[in-house]
Write a protein that holds these residues in place. Structure first.
Motif, short mmCIF file in Angstrom:
data_model
loop_
_atom_site.label_atom_id
_atom_site.label_comp_id
_atom_site.label_asym_id
_atom_site.label_seq_id
_atom_site.Cartn_x
_atom_site.Cartn_y
_atom_site.Cartn_z
N THR A 24 5.18 16.34 7.51
CA THR A 24 3.79 15.99 7.29
C THR A 24 3.09 17.22 6.69
OG1 THR A 24 1.81 15.10 8.34
CG2 THR A 24 3.14 16.60 9.65
N THR A 25 1.79 17.24 6.76
CA THR A 25 1.05 18.35 6.17
C THR A 25 0.14 18.96 7.21
OG1 THR A 25 0.99 17.17 4.06
CG2 THR A 25 -0.54 18.97 4.32
N LYS A 113 3.77 16.76 18.52
CA LYS A 113 2.87 17.02 17.38
C LYS A 113 1.55 17.65 17.85
CE LYS A 113 0.64 14.33 13.98
NZ LYS A 113 0.46 12.98 13.52
N GLY A 137 -1.00 16.37 10.42
CA GLY A 137 -0.61 14.97 10.33
C GLY A 137 -1.67 13.99 10.80
N ALA B 15 -2.50 13.83 5.94
CA ALA B 15 -1.14 13.78 6.39
C ALA B 15 -0.62 12.42 6.74
CB ALA B 15 -1.05 14.63 7.63
N MET B 16 0.62 12.47 6.98
CA MET B 16 1.33 11.28 7.41
C MET B 16 1.65 11.48 8.87
SD MET B 16 4.81 9.98 5.76
CE MET B 16 5.36 11.62 5.39
N GLY B 17 1.31 10.51 9.67
CA GLY B 17 1.60 10.61 11.09
C GLY B 17 3.08 10.84 11.29
N ALA B 18 3.38 11.70 12.20
CA ALA B 18 4.79 12.05 12.38
C ALA B 18 5.63 10.83 12.67
CB ALA B 18 4.91 13.05 13.52
N VAL B 21 7.18 8.92 9.86
CA VAL B 21 8.33 9.48 9.17
C VAL B 21 9.57 8.63 9.45
CG1 VAL B 21 9.77 11.52 8.96
CG2 VAL B 21 7.33 11.75 9.28
N ALA B 162 -3.33 8.58 10.61
CA ALA B 162 -2.17 8.77 9.75
C ALA B 162 -2.47 8.34 8.32
CB ALA B 162 -0.99 7.97 10.29
N TRP B 164 -0.62 8.60 4.20
CA TRP B 164 0.53 9.02 3.42
C TRP B 164 0.21 10.33 2.75
CZ3 TRP B 164 4.60 6.48 4.61
CH2 TRP B 164 4.47 5.15 5.01
N THR B 165 1.23 11.09 2.48
CA THR B 165 0.99 12.32 1.77
C THR B 165 2.11 12.56 0.77
OG1 THR B 165 0.39 14.62 2.01
CG2 THR B 165 2.24 13.85 3.31
#
Lengths: 260, 189
Positions: A24-25, A113, A137, B15-18, B21, B162, B164-165
């Motif tokens: 993620t970022t 997280k 994230g 970000a994208m939520g973990a 993924v 969340a 997308w990234t």
């Protein structure tokens, strides 16, 4: 915030960093004039270190080795033991809705997280940062203010549409985490029966730390109908929840923090 | 990389939520850039200071894409901006094409349009077309664009939830915004 397209803000970020990691970022925005940029880099290193030890995607992480039985819990690092103990506690407190074991495999990422972001925030504080926001994230931890007299403004995205925010919260020292059902469908399941958690479309927790906010957001979503009430009963936790009919339920602390 | 990566937060590109993924596995380059800003005032056309960029120290990989190696970005930012600036704006009006970011599966490049000092559009100039990238293009790009446009008008510092990234998207967008800021600086200076 630096270089805003419509720069009406009184103070720019003094240091900003973004990095891709943990799938993620992370974005870190520090507003202290005397900020040491090294603190931001160290905060990212903290996240990298946590990722190396906790990632379920890395065969050599402690979590993967624990899962394969190659590492005994008492030989794991103190951080890993702390997280797994916390996961066990949350499993008990959530009545089993939250579980760090999924499909028979160890996967504490629902807890890690937020916890990791708090550790990165600790590193920022240790480096002298007082006014900062860190977003890992989509989970946000804030310290101090965005500008003198102005709290940070944290938007909560709408589950349907990233152009919309459901609400905006003014936060000084606190953390905001959101779990929800987004375009790709459910990503949280109730560990008790494996069903998709779909009672709430979006569930946001406002708490004093992100470890609490993130893990409770996940657990409350997994619990289903009573999830928001369950989380709201926790000390220092406020909840905003959007139901299937797009009705927004908020606790008093959310109402008080809400600015839009 | 002409990297003043700051506006990413301003734009709410997070970000994208973990947990997501699990559904969406991607190898991403690791890019770190810490940037000090010199200006603390609203009159934005401020200075761009040097950035430190460390690349590809680790790669976040996962099952399906595990063999895909991250590549360094190529700083080939071009600008086609004509600047009619409004005083106090950060960006000069015009269209700016961002860095062409080379990924193993193709090239990623965006163009931003600035009007009245604000970002009014972000369009994809070039994107990889393999199956993996198509899913990025169809989901992530519209969302990132919408978030960028929404966040700047909503005065939001960060967005929770969340999303997308795509690091390539943000890298290219940042380069385009840097050009827009530089053009404004020239005009203001």
């Amino acid at each position: 915030m630096p270089r805003l397209p419509n720069s009406r803000r009184p103070v720019s970020a003094m240091a900003y960093l973004t990095a891709a990691l943990m799938g993620t970022t992370v974005s870190i925005d520090v507003r202290d004039e005397d900020v040491d940029r090294a603190a931001l880099v160290i905060a990212v290193e903290v996240l990298h270190d946590i990722d190396e030890r906790f990632s379920t995607y890395r065969d050599d992480s402690e979590i993967s080795r624990l899962d394969r039985g190659e590492l005994a819990l008492h030989d794991a690092s103190a951080d890993v033991r702390e997280v797994l103990v916390a996961c066990a506690r949350l499993k008990a407190e959530s009545g089993g809705a939250f579980d760090a074991y999924r499909d028979g495999h160890l996967d504490p990422s629902g807890y890690v997280k937020g916890w990791a972001a708090d550790r990165a925030a600790d590193a920022l504080r240790a480096g002298g940062a007082r006014n900062f926001a860190l977003n890992l994230g989509g989970d946000v931890v804030c310290s101090g203010e965005r500008a003198p007299g102005e709290p940070w403004r944290i938007g909560i995205r709408h589950p349907d549409d990233p152009r919309r925010v459901m609400l905006v919260l003014a936060v000084r020292n606190g953390a905001v985490a959101t779990s929800g059902l987004y375009e790709r469908g459910a990503h949280v399941t109730d560990a008790r029966d494996g069903t998709a958690a779909d009672a709430w479309r979006s569930l946001t927790i406002l708490a004093t730390d992100l470890t609490t906010a993130d893990s409770l957001a996940t657990a409350a979503l997994a619990r289903g109908t009573d999830g928001p009430a369950w989380a709201a009963a926790r000390m220092g936790c406020d909840v905003a929840a959007l139901d299937a009919d797009d009705r927004l339920f908020t606790t008093p602390g959310i109402t008080a923090a809400r600015v839009a | 990389m002409s990297s003043n990566i700051k506006p990413l937060v301003a734009l709410g590109l997070t970000a994208m939520g973990a947990a997501l993924v699990v559904n969406f596995k991607v190898a991403e380059p690791t890019t770190v850039a810490a940037v000090p800003t010199a200006s603390t005032t609203t009159s934005a056309a401020s200075t761009t200071t040097q950035a430190t960029t460390t690349q590809a120290t680790t790669s976040q990989t996962s099952t399906a894409q595990a063999t895909v190696a991250p590549t360094a970005t190529t700083p080939t930012s071009t600008s086609s901006g004509s600047s009619s600036s409004s005083s106090g704006a950060t960006y000069a009006d015009g269209s700016y094409t961002g860095t062409a970011v080379n990924e193993p599966w193709g090239t990623f490049q965006v163009q931003v349009t600035i009007s009245g000092g604000q970002v009014t559009a972000v369009t994809l100039v070039s994107a990889p077309t393999d199956r993996h990238s198509n899913s990025i293009n169809s989901y992530a790009v519209p969302q990132l664009t919408q978030e960028a446009l929404a966040a700047q008008s909503a005065q939001i510092d960060m967005v929770s939830g969340a999303t997308w990234t795509s690091q390539s998207y943000t890298t290219s967008l940042q380069a385009a915004l840097d050009d827009a800021a530089a053009a404004q600086q020239q005009t203001a200076g």
